[in-house]
Write an enzyme that holds these catalytic residues in place. Structure first.
Site, PDB file in Angstrom:
ATOM      1  N   GLU A   1      -3.962  -7.905 -12.803  1.00  0.00           N
ATOM      2  CA  GLU A   1      -5.606  -8.869 -12.984  1.00  0.00           C
ATOM      3  C   GLU A   1      -6.441  -7.713 -13.752  1.00  0.00           C
ATOM      4  O   GLU A   1      -7.208  -8.939 -14.553  1.00  0.00           O
ATOM      5  CB  GLU A   1      -6.386  -8.336 -11.391  1.00  0.00           C
TER       6      GLU A   1
ATOM      7  N   SER B   1      -3.248  -2.770 -12.338  1.00  0.00           N
ATOM      8  CA  SER B   1      -3.165  -4.094 -11.612  1.00  0.00           C
ATOM      9  C   SER B   1      -3.351  -5.764 -13.718  1.00  0.00           C
ATOM     10  O   SER B   1      -3.642  -5.755 -14.070  1.00  0.00           O
ATOM     11  CB  SER B   1      -3.474  -4.462 -10.765  1.00  0.00           C
TER      12      SER B   1
ATOM     13  N   TYR C   1     -13.291  -7.314  -8.991  1.00  0.00           N
ATOM     14  CA  TYR C   1     -11.469  -5.971  -8.587  1.00  0.00           C
ATOM     15  C   TYR C   1     -10.872  -5.611  -9.917  1.00  0.00           C
ATOM     16  O   TYR C   1      -9.931  -4.546  -9.804  1.00  0.00           O
ATOM     17  CB  TYR C   1     -10.125  -7.656  -7.623  1.00  0.00           C
TER      18      TYR C   1
HETATM   19  P1  NAP Z   1      -2.118  -2.930   0.631  1.00  0.00           P
HETATM   20  O1  NAP Z   1      -1.483  -3.399   1.072  1.00  0.00           O
HETATM   21  O2  NAP Z   1      -3.856  -4.471   0.358  1.00  0.00           O
HETATM   22  O3  NAP Z   1      -2.609  -2.136   1.065  1.00  0.00           O
HETATM   23  C1  NAP Z   1      -3.727  -1.593   0.317  1.00  0.00           C
HETATM   24  C2  NAP Z   1      -3.422  -0.199   0.834  1.00  0.00           C
HETATM   25  O4  NAP Z   1      -5.063   1.023   1.055  1.00  0.00           O
HETATM   26  C3  NAP Z   1      -3.366   0.301   2.628  1.00  0.00           C
HETATM   27  O5  NAP Z   1      -3.258   1.044   3.090  1.00  0.00           O
HETATM   28  C4  NAP Z   1      -5.086  -0.189   3.191  1.00  0.00           C
HETATM   29  O6  NAP Z   1      -5.111   0.998   4.373  1.00  0.00           O
HETATM   30  C5  NAP Z   1      -5.694   1.217   2.246  1.00  0.00           C
HETATM   31  N1  NAP Z   1      -6.901   1.548   2.118  1.00  0.00           N
HETATM   32  C6  NAP Z   1      -7.641   1.037   1.597  1.00  0.00           C
HETATM   33  N2  NAP Z   1      -9.154   0.829   1.300  1.00  0.00           N
HETATM   34  C7  NAP Z   1      -9.248   2.741   1.789  1.00  0.00           C
HETATM   35  C8  NAP Z   1      -9.798   3.797   1.802  1.00  0.00           C
HETATM   36  N3  NAP Z   1     -11.029   3.317   2.047  1.00  0.00           N
HETATM   37  N4  NAP Z   1      -9.590   5.607   1.678  1.00  0.00           N
HETATM   38  C9  NAP Z   1      -7.894   5.334   2.369  1.00  0.00           C
HETATM   39  N5  NAP Z   1      -7.304   3.990   2.228  1.00  0.00           N
HETATM   40  C10 NAP Z   1      -8.303   2.470   1.535  1.00  0.00           C
HETATM   41  O7  NAP Z   1      -1.891  -3.124  -1.248  1.00  0.00           O
HETATM   42  P2  NAP Z   1      -0.538  -3.343  -1.398  1.00  0.00           P
HETATM   43  O8  NAP Z   1       0.123  -4.204  -1.725  1.00  0.00           O
HETATM   44  O9  NAP Z   1       0.672  -2.548  -1.112  1.00  0.00           O
HETATM   45  O10 NAP Z   1      -0.817  -2.758  -3.058  1.00  0.00           O
HETATM   46  C11 NAP Z   1      -0.958  -1.420  -3.445  1.00  0.00           C
HETATM   47  C12 NAP Z   1      -1.795  -0.622  -4.767  1.00  0.00           C
HETATM   48  O11 NAP Z   1      -0.907  -1.673  -5.296  1.00  0.00           O
HETATM   49  C13 NAP Z   1      -3.342  -0.994  -4.867  1.00  0.00           C
HETATM   50  O12 NAP Z   1      -4.170  -0.866  -5.352  1.00  0.00           O
HETATM   51  C14 NAP Z   1      -3.405  -2.459  -5.356  1.00  0.00           C
HETATM   52  O13 NAP Z   1      -4.149  -2.977  -5.613  1.00  0.00           O
HETATM   53  C15 NAP Z   1      -2.411  -2.401  -6.239  1.00  0.00           C
HETATM   54  N6  NAP Z   1      -1.714  -3.377  -6.620  1.00  0.00           N
HETATM   55  C16 NAP Z   1      -0.828  -4.330  -6.176  1.00  0.00           C
HETATM   56  C17 NAP Z   1       0.100  -5.007  -6.556  1.00  0.00           C
HETATM   57  C18 NAP Z   1       0.930  -6.076  -5.849  1.00  0.00           C
HETATM   58  O14 NAP Z   1       0.827  -7.588  -6.282  1.00  0.00           O
HETATM   59  N7  NAP Z   1       1.120  -5.689  -4.296  1.00  0.00           N
HETATM   60  C19 NAP Z   1       0.370  -5.556  -8.091  1.00  0.00           C
HETATM   61  C20 NAP Z   1      -0.873  -4.564  -9.419  1.00  0.00           C
HETATM   62  C21 NAP Z   1      -1.336  -3.799  -8.474  1.00  0.00           C
HETATM   63  P3  NAP Z   1      -5.615  -0.050   5.881  1.00  0.00           P
HETATM   64  O15 NAP Z   1      -3.730  -0.258   6.052  1.00  0.00           O
HETATM   65  O16 NAP Z   1      -6.425   1.452   6.665  1.00  0.00           O
HETATM   66  O17 NAP Z   1      -6.226  -1.081   5.159  1.00  0.00           O
HETATM   67  O1  F7E Z   2      -3.157 -15.155  -5.477  1.00  0.00           O
HETATM   68  C1  F7E Z   2      -4.093 -18.604  -5.198  1.00  0.00           C
HETATM   69  C2  F7E Z   2      -5.265 -17.883  -6.279  1.00  0.00           C
HETATM   70  O2  F7E Z   2      -4.478 -13.834  -3.652  1.00  0.00           O
HETATM   71  C3  F7E Z   2      -2.403 -16.227  -6.413  1.00  0.00           C
HETATM   72  C4  F7E Z   2      -3.135  -8.981  -5.480  1.00  0.00           C
HETATM   73  O3  F7E Z   2      -2.414  -8.096  -5.192  1.00  0.00           O
HETATM   74  O4  F7E Z   2      -1.699  -9.404  -7.422  1.00  0.00           O
HETATM   75  C5  F7E Z   2      -2.486 -10.037  -6.279  1.00  0.00           C
HETATM   76  O5  F7E Z   2      -3.860 -10.605  -6.456  1.00  0.00           O
HETATM   77  C6  F7E Z   2      -2.793 -16.714  -6.954  1.00  0.00           C
HETATM   78  C7  F7E Z   2      -4.517 -17.010  -7.432  1.00  0.00           C
HETATM   79  O6  F7E Z   2      -3.137 -13.096  -5.605  1.00  0.00           O
HETATM   80  C8  F7E Z   2      -4.246 -19.910  -2.216  1.00  0.00           C
HETATM   81  O7  F7E Z   2      -6.259 -18.690  -6.551  1.00  0.00           O
HETATM   82  C9  F7E Z   2      -3.702 -20.679  -4.490  1.00  0.00           C
HETATM   83  O8  F7E Z   2      -4.119 -17.708  -8.901  1.00  0.00           O
HETATM   84  O9  F7E Z   2      -2.472 -14.334  -3.651  1.00  0.00           O
HETATM   85  P1  F7E Z   2      -2.913 -14.165  -4.558  1.00  0.00           P
HETATM   86  P2  F7E Z   2      -3.386 -12.660  -6.834  1.00  0.00           P
HETATM   87  O10 F7E Z   2      -5.585 -13.081  -6.716  1.00  0.00           O
HETATM   88  O11 F7E Z   2      -3.295 -12.490  -8.199  1.00  0.00           O
HETATM   89  C10 F7E Z   2      -2.484  -8.620  -8.701  1.00  0.00           C
HETATM   90  C11 F7E Z   2      -1.812  -8.235  -9.176  1.00  0.00           C
HETATM   91  C12 F7E Z   2      -2.966  -7.489  -7.713  1.00  0.00           C
HETATM   92  O12 F7E Z   2      -3.468  -6.625  -8.137  1.00  0.00           O
HETATM   93  C13 F7E Z   2      -3.970  -8.177  -6.501  1.00  0.00           C
HETATM   94  O13 F7E Z   2      -4.066  -6.669  -5.846  1.00  0.00           O
HETATM   95  O14 F7E Z   2      -2.313 -18.135  -5.973  1.00  0.00           O
HETATM   96  N1  F7E Z   2      -3.917 -19.465  -4.489  1.00  0.00           N
HETATM   97  N2  F7E Z   2      -4.104 -20.963  -3.207  1.00  0.00           N
HETATM   98  C14 F7E Z   2      -4.593 -18.478  -3.451  1.00  0.00           C
HETATM   99  N3  F7E Z   2      -3.979 -17.558  -3.358  1.00  0.00           N
HETATM  100  C15 F7E Z   2      -4.636 -16.673  -2.597  1.00  0.00           C
HETATM  101  N4  F7E Z   2      -5.166 -16.047  -1.545  1.00  0.00           N
HETATM  102  N5  F7E Z   2      -4.437 -18.064  -0.981  1.00  0.00           N
HETATM  103  C16 F7E Z   2      -4.913 -19.428  -1.403  1.00  0.00           C
HETATM  104  O15 F7E Z   2      -5.108 -20.151  -0.411  1.00  0.00           O
END
Ligand code: NAP
Ligand code: F7E
Length: 325
Positions: free
Chosen positions: A126, A124, A148
């Protein structure tokens, strides 16, 4: 020969798009899910009959090893994680167990069973956190700002380490934020699209948010899962930044979302609520996807504006259908 892919996190946003992509390519798709008392298949309901499910948990080495041995996949996509950043301050130990050590458990299962399996780790942006370089590329040093982010840095380096220690095809995709109508409602983009739809339909009259000035490089999840797959089709395992190369403030997302719904200026609806501020913020993320463009031939198709409009439209349609039902 039909290839087999094992996806952890198949019930999540990315798991659903990746499963669609792999099924369309003719893969046998096996999804690992953890035992729950309620149905968590909402995002994959439309393809549930095409997927084989196995029950396991990233916390449990025994289930991971037996799943890999039974399924015998050609490719593993490790998407499962505790992925919501604010929860990682509330549950830092559990986040480390899932998001950091969970990666080692899957890698150990691969090493013990068949080190030829190709492994994708969902890393990520992050990890860049308090950025030391703009834009961020593969060589940019990590400076995570949340439990995280720290856990993801561990997951990244253990993937690199298994590649170098055991000559495994293990890659880390450093993906910047990617969104869709299937995004969880706690993430800011979906919170906004859902909130705007509720205001549009008269179901709410305000939207409470945190830091409106944070900047993110937002893309469409459907585009990003293509990059995951491409990484596992290369001759040589390597790590890639996947991003659009454009950044926007949260307030830009809010403005375009309210405009897309025909609600005009957002100021009269949006309130700032300190509950949604973070103990340590990632202020600015913008990725340099040059390597993914040049080596994978990957480019995103959906623009930021199209993404916002797609999400708002989907939430208005969903809530309207529910109201009419
Ligand atoms: P998500 O919607 O939160 O999905 C997370 C998945 O992980 C769900 O299927 C959840 O299952 C499963 N899970 C959580 N804990 C588990 C455990 N202990 N054992 C087995 N399964 C478990 O996340 P996403 O947005 O699809 O992201 C996919 C991956 O990419 C994650 O690793 C995230 O950190 C990473 N990532 C996401 C982004 C983004 O912008 N979306 C960016 C960079 C990296 P349940 O349905 O049972 O909860
Ligand atoms: O926040 C600001 C908050 O929670 C984005 C995950 O998929 O992407 C995701 O992480 C920004 C932050 O995503 C609210 O402070 C303002 O600056 O949508 P977010 P994230 O933290 O960037 C990365 C790449 C991952 O890997 C993670 O798994 O938005 N923000 N107001 C808020 N955020 C939330 N959630 N809620 C608010 O009300």
């Amino acid at each position: 020969m039909k290839k087999t892919a094992l996806i952890t996190g198949i019930t999540g946003q990315d798991g659903s798009y990746l499963a669609e992509l792999l099924l369309a390519q003719g893969y046998r798709v096996v999804g690992m899910t953890r035992r729950t008392s309620t149905d968590v298949h909402e995002r994959i309901q439309h393809i549930v009959d095409d997927i084989e499910f196995v029950s396991g948990d990233l916390l449990d080495q025994t289930s991971m090893t037996s799943i890999v041995a039974d399924v015998m996949p050609d490719e593993i996509y490790n998407l499962a994680a505790q992925s919501f950043v604010p929860t990682s301050w509330q549950q830092p130990v559990l986040t480390g167990e899932f998001t950091a050590l969970g990666v080692t458990r899957v890698l150990e299962a691969v090493r013990a069973t068949n080190p030829k399996i190709r492994f994708y780790q969902a890393s990520s942006s992050e990890m860049f956190g308090k950025v030391t370089e703009v834009p961020q590329r593969e060589s940019t040093p990590f400076y995570p700002r949340s439990p995280y982010g720290v856990a993801k840095v561990y997951g990244h380096w253990i993937t690199v380490n298994y590649r170098e220690s055991y000559d495994m095809f293990a890659v880390s995709g450093i993906l910047f934020n990617h969104e869709s109508p299937r995004r969880g409602k706690e993430f800011v983009t979906r919170k906004i699209s859902d909130g705007v739809a509720r205001i549009k339909l008269g179901l709410a009259n305000r939207l409470a948010l945190g830091n409106l000035d944070a900047q993110r490089d937002w893309g469409f999840a459907g585009d990003y899962v293509r990059a995951m797959w491409l990484m596992l089709q290369q001759d040589v395992p390597d790590d890639y930044v996947v991003a659009t190369g454009r950044t926007h403030r949260v307030r830009d997302f809010v403005r375009i979302a309210f405009e897309a719904a025909g609600l005009g200026s957002f100021e009269k609806y949006v309130v700032q609520d300190p509950r949604f501020m973070r103990p340590a913020e990632v202020d600015l993320l913008i990725g340099d996807p040059t390597k993914a463009h040049e080596q994978l031939g990957w480019k995103p198709d959906v623009s930021f504006e199209q993404l916002v409009e797609m999400m708002v439209r989907a939430d208005i349609d969903r809530l309207s259908a529910r109201a009419g039902a």
